[in-house]
Write an enzyme that holds these catalytic residues in place. Structure first.
Site, PDB file in Angstrom:
ATOM      1  N   SER A  71      -4.824   0.240  15.874  1.00 42.44           N
ATOM      2  CA  SER A  71      -4.640   1.694  15.801  1.00 42.44           C
ATOM      3  C   SER A  71      -5.585   2.319  14.779  1.00 42.44           C
ATOM      4  O   SER A  71      -6.201   3.358  15.045  1.00 42.44           O
ATOM      5  CB  SER A  71      -3.184   2.038  15.463  1.00 42.44           C
ATOM      6  OG  SER A  71      -2.801   1.482  14.220  1.00 42.44           O
ATOM      7  N   SER A  83      -9.121   4.825  28.567  1.00 49.22           N
ATOM      8  CA  SER A  83      -9.096   3.522  27.918  1.00 49.22           C
ATOM      9  C   SER A  83      -9.597   2.470  28.897  1.00 49.22           C
ATOM     10  O   SER A  83      -8.964   2.234  29.934  1.00 49.22           O
ATOM     11  CB  SER A  83      -7.682   3.160  27.451  1.00 49.22           C
ATOM     12  OG  SER A  83      -7.613   1.779  27.112  1.00 49.22           O
ATOM     13  N   ASP A 102      -5.179  -0.026   6.144  1.00 50.12           N
ATOM     14  CA  ASP A 102      -5.841  -0.307   7.416  1.00 50.12           C
ATOM     15  C   ASP A 102      -7.012   0.640   7.656  1.00 50.12           C
ATOM     16  O   ASP A 102      -8.099   0.227   8.069  1.00 50.12           O
ATOM     17  CB  ASP A 102      -4.844  -0.191   8.575  1.00 50.12           C
ATOM     18  CG  ASP A 102      -3.763  -1.248   8.506  1.00 50.12           C
ATOM     19  OD1 ASP A 102      -3.874  -2.165   7.670  1.00 50.12           O
ATOM     20  OD2 ASP A 102      -2.802  -1.141   9.287  1.00 50.12           O
ATOM     21  N   GLY A 154      -1.332  -4.891  19.144  1.00 48.42           N
ATOM     22  CA  GLY A 154      -0.024  -5.449  18.840  1.00 48.42           C
ATOM     23  C   GLY A 154      -0.044  -6.785  18.143  1.00 48.42           C
ATOM     24  O   GLY A 154       0.991  -7.443  18.027  1.00 48.42           O
ATOM     25  N   ALA A 155      -1.196  -7.218  17.630  1.00 48.41           N
ATOM     26  CA  ALA A 155      -1.294  -8.530  16.982  1.00 48.41           C
ATOM     27  C   ALA A 155      -1.341  -8.419  15.460  1.00 48.41           C
ATOM     28  O   ALA A 155      -1.585  -9.401  14.776  1.00 48.41           O
ATOM     29  CB  ALA A 155      -2.540  -9.266  17.486  1.00 48.41           C
ATOM     30  N   LEU A 175      -3.591  -6.684  13.815  1.00 50.92           N
ATOM     31  CA  LEU A 175      -5.001  -6.632  13.417  1.00 50.92           C
ATOM     32  C   LEU A 175      -5.500  -5.205  13.291  1.00 50.92           C
ATOM     33  O   LEU A 175      -6.688  -4.955  13.204  1.00 50.92           O
ATOM     34  CB  LEU A 175      -5.856  -7.418  14.410  1.00 50.92           C
ATOM     35  CG  LEU A 175      -5.434  -8.871  14.644  1.00 50.92           C
ATOM     36  CD1 LEU A 175      -6.384  -9.554  15.620  1.00 50.92           C
ATOM     37  CD2 LEU A 175      -5.363  -9.638  13.326  1.00 50.92           C
ATOM     38  N   SER A 176      -4.555  -4.263  13.292  1.00 48.15           N
ATOM     39  CA  SER A 176      -4.846  -2.857  13.044  1.00 48.15           C
ATOM     40  C   SER A 176      -5.726  -2.216  14.106  1.00 48.15           C
ATOM     41  O   SER A 176      -6.695  -1.523  13.819  1.00 48.15           O
ATOM     42  CB  SER A 176      -5.488  -2.675  11.668  1.00 48.15           C
ATOM     43  OG  SER A 176      -5.382  -1.340  11.266  1.00 48.15           O
ATOM     44  N   ASP A 182       0.813  -1.223   0.000  1.00 48.13           N
ATOM     45  CA  ASP A 182       0.000   0.000   0.000  1.00 48.13           C
ATOM     46  C   ASP A 182       0.839   1.263   0.000  1.00 48.13           C
ATOM     47  O   ASP A 182       0.408   2.301  -0.501  1.00 48.13           O
ATOM     48  CB  ASP A 182      -1.006   0.007   1.148  1.00 48.13           C
ATOM     49  CG  ASP A 182      -0.399  -0.124   2.530  1.00 48.13           C
ATOM     50  OD1 ASP A 182       0.780  -0.513   2.642  1.00 48.13           O
ATOM     51  OD2 ASP A 182      -1.113   0.157   3.513  1.00 48.13           O
ATOM     52  N   TYR A 209       9.577  -1.538  10.306  1.00 39.06           N
ATOM     53  CA  TYR A 209       8.614  -1.167   9.263  1.00 39.06           C
ATOM     54  C   TYR A 209       9.124   0.022   8.450  1.00 39.06           C
ATOM     55  O   TYR A 209       9.118  -0.017   7.205  1.00 39.06           O
ATOM     56  CB  TYR A 209       7.269  -0.839   9.907  1.00 39.06           C
ATOM     57  CG  TYR A 209       6.220  -0.317   8.938  1.00 39.06           C
ATOM     58  CD1 TYR A 209       5.348  -1.186   8.304  1.00 39.06           C
ATOM     59  CD2 TYR A 209       6.110   1.047   8.673  1.00 39.06           C
ATOM     60  CE1 TYR A 209       4.376  -0.713   7.425  1.00 39.06           C
ATOM     61  CE2 TYR A 209       5.160   1.533   7.793  1.00 39.06           C
ATOM     62  CZ  TYR A 209       4.297   0.657   7.178  1.00 39.06           C
ATOM     63  OH  TYR A 209       3.358   1.134   6.306  1.00 39.06           O
TER      64      TYR A 209
END
Length: 347
Positions: A116, A59, A160, A110-111, A113-114, A29, A209
C-alpha cells in the site's frame, strides 16, 4: 494492456516506489519510536495522466478498472489508495483536479511488504511530476501516510511511506519517527536479506492492528507520558495491568533493539544484528501477540537452516518473515526451507 490501451491516450508522467521489509522496530512508529526498514528490489510503477473531477485507475495485477468522483469516500478496494493521495494533496492546498492511473506492481499484496505504501508513494511522485508540485520526498511520505490514515482508515505509522520514498536498496533506513531524522546505513557485508512468504494474507484494518495501537496509547496514558518513546526503564511497564504491560514491554524493548541494531550495522556485525532480529520476533510473538504459529515455525526453521536471525515483518496477523542470511550459505538455506515448506516463496 497498457495505459494507452485502457485510456486511449499516452501517459503524461510515471513514477515507481519499492516495497519494504522491516528489519527492526516493529509497532514502534506510532509511538514516536525508532525503526529500521530496508527497501526491496521490487517496485510498484504508476503511470498517470490528467482527468477532471474524478480518479480512474486500472490495476494490471488485478485486471480491474475502477473510477469514482473526487468527493467519493473509501469503498474497500485498491482505488481507495489512489483517491486517498489525491484527497491528501487537495487537503494540503495543491490544486489537483483528478487523475487517471495505470498500476503494475511486483510487490506481493497482503504479505507485510507494504504494497500500500509503495502504491501511495509511486502515485504521489507521479502526480508531483504530472502537476509540477513543489514536494520533497519527505513531504511525499507524509502525505502518503495522511492518505492511508485519514482517507483509507488504517492508522499506520510513518515507517512504510518513509522507506518507500527515502530508502535505498541494499541499505537500512534508520528513522527517528519523532524528529524525522533519518540515515541510510549499509547492511552487514557478506549477508543477504531474504523474504520468506507462505502466502498468509492479512487485512490490517480488520485484523487487530488498530486494537494494538489503542492498547499502546492506553499504556502510555497510564504511565503519564506522551508516547512510549519516553519510557526507557522496562521496570516501569510492570505496573501496568495485562495486557498493557506486555504491549508496552514490547515497544520499549524494541526501541532499545533498534538502537543496538544501528550500532551493529556500523560495526558490520551480521551475527549481532541477526540475534536482535530473533529477539524482536519473540517479543512480537509473546508480548505483542501479532504472530501466528506458521510464522513462528518459519522463523525457527530459518534459524535452523543457518540464518543469522529472522522475524516476522510488518504488522503481523499473517504476512511474511524476513531473515538475514550469510551469502555463502544462501543456496543451502533456500533448499532446506523449500524442503520443509514446498509452497514457500523466497524473495
Amino acid at each position: 494492456m497498457g495505459y494507452q490501451e485502457v485510456f486511449g491516450v499516452l501517459p503524461e508522467a510515471s513514477a515507481k516506489a519499492p516495497g519494504r521489509v522491516n528489519l527492526l522496530g516493529e509497532h514502534t512508529d506510532y509511538q514516536e519510536g525508532y525503526v529500521l526498514p530496508t527497501p526491496l528490489p521490487y517496485v510498484t510503477q504508476v503511470e498517470a495522466g490528467r482527468a477532471e473531477g474524478r480518479v480512474e485507475a486500472y490495476s494490471e495485477n488485478l485486471k480491474e478498472l475502477r473510477a469514482r468522483p473526487l468527493q467519493s469516500g473509501p469503498q474497500g478496494d485498491f482505488l481507495d489508495y489512489l483517491l486517498g493521495v489525491v484527497w491528501a494533496l487537495r487537503e494540503a492546498g495543491h490544486p489537483v483536479p483528478g487523475a487517471r492511473f495505470y498500476v503494475k506492481s511486483q510487490v506481493p499484496m497482503g504479505a507485510g511488504l507494504s504494497s500500500s505504501a509503495a502504491l501511495e508513494v509511486a502515485a504521489l511522485k507521479a502526480l508531483r511530476a504530472l502537476y509540477r508540485l513543489p514536494l520533497s520526498d519527505l513531504e511525499v511520505a507524509l502525505l502518503s501516510q495522511k492518505a492511508e490514515v485519514e482517507y483509507v482508515g488504517v492508522r499506520c505509522g510513518l515507517m512504510d511511506q518513509m522507506a518507500a520514498s527515502l530508502g535505498e536498496v541494499g541499505k537500512a533506513l534508520f528513522l527517528d519517527t519523532k524528529t524525522l531524522a533519518h540515515e541510510n546505513l549499509p547492511l552487514p557485508p557478506g549477508s543477504r536479506v531474504v523474504v520468506l512468504d507462505l502466502g498468509l494474507k492479512r487485512r490490517l484494518a480488520e485484523a487487530g492492528y488498530n486494537e494494538r495501537r489503542l492498547e499502546a496509547e492506553e499504556a502510555a496514558r497510564r504511565l503519564g507520558v506522551p508516547s512510549l518513546r519516553q519510557v526507557q526503564d522496562l521496570c516501569l511497564v510492570e505496573s501496568l495491568p495485562a495486557p498493557l504491560d506486555k504491549r508496552a514491554r514490547h515497544i520499549v524493548s524494541e526501541n532499545l533493539r533498534v538502537l543496538r541494531g544501528v550500532e551493529a550495522l556500523r560495526r558490520g556485525d551480521a551475527r549481532g544484528f541477526g540475534e536482535l532480529m530473533t529477539q524482536s520476533h519473540r517479543s512480537l510473538s509473546r508480548d505483542y501477540e501479532v504472530s501466528l504459529p506458521e510464522l513462528d515455525a518459519l522463523v525457527e526453521a530459518a534459524l535452523q537452516a543457518g540464518a543469522y536471525g529472522a522475524k516476522l515483518t510488518g504488522a503481523g496477523f499473517g504476512g511474511a518473515v524476513v531473515a538475514l542470511v550469510p551469502e555463502t550459505g544462501l543456496e543451502s538455506f533456500r533448499q532446506a526451507l523449500l524442503q520443509r515448506f514446498p509452497g514457500l516463496r523466497l524473495l
